[in-house]
Design a protein around this motif. Structure first.
Motif: not given
Length: 223
Positions: A96-100, A103-104, A138-139, A142
């Motif tokens: 999921i691109p907006y989670l670090t 968090q993923n 990091h996202l 990145e």
């Protein structure tokens, strides 16, 4: 025996007739196996992988997982099995691109309603295990492709599954990164005794299997 498929049939109906994506396929997987599934494009590899735990529903046949028949249970029951016992690794990472990063990785634990502090602890430990302890905040955008796939691997094992289903996990990686990911999957298999079933088009990746299945036209022609 951890997993058994018997006479698995998956049919698709088209104007031109019926296509057997899986044509009475039978197989067994023992605990701790590293099974590679190969075959030409359209041979039924991914259909087999996705059908085992109900992401694609079979037309007929029997699947037994960990002593329990699962081909005839409802979607809610299948979801519960996948949530606890199965980890998935996909070619496109599916982060999921907006989670670090952390968090993923915590997503499977959140679905299991693991307490927040325990989620962070276990996700941190797994990210350290895959060599990404310094990338937790990091996202995905990145990270390199190899790092993203290691995040996906961490997510697949953080809930301590019994089996990992990997669909072309090195398909988006260059040869050197592919070997890195394959070596890591082998490490997970051997150190944690986690069963792996991996679809691949790569002859190099196929050699990592302790057992090999080769499909053609929806049938297993070599095992």
């Amino acid at each position: 025996m951890m997993l058994q498929g018997e006479n698995i049939l998956k049919q698709y109906h088209h104007k031109g007739g019926v296509i057997n994506a899986l044509d009475h396929v039978s197989f067994t997987v023992e605990k701790g196996d590293f099974v590679t599934v190969t075959g030409p494009s359209g041979s039924g590899k991914s259909t087999l992988l996705l059908s085992i735990f109900g992401l694609i529903r079979l037309s007929s046949g029997t699947i037994v997982f960990d002593g329990r028949r699962i081909d005839n249970i409802n979607d809610r029951q299948l979801t519960a099995i996948r949530k606890i016992s199965v980890g998935y690794i996909l070619q496109g990472f599916a982060l999921i691109p907006y989670l670090t990063t952390i968090q993923n990785v915590m997503i499977p634990l959140a679905l299991e309603k693991v307490p927040g502090k325990e989620q962070v602890k276990r996700a941190s430990e797994i990210l350290d295990y895959v060599g990404l302890a310094d990338r937790m905040e990091h996202l995905p955008g990145e990270l390199s492709a190899g790092q993203q796939q290691r995040v996906a691997i961490a997510r697949s094992i953080v809930h301590r599954p019994k089996i990992i289903m990997a669909d072309e996990p090195t398909g988006n990686l260059d040869p050197s990164l592919s070997l890195e990911i394959l070596d890591f999957l082998k490490k997970i298999n051997q150190e944690n005794n986690i069963t792996i079933m991996m679809v691949t088009h790569s002859p190099v990746a196929a050699e990592y299997g302790t057992r090999k299945l080769h499909l053609n036209d929806g049938r297993i022609i070599k095992s």
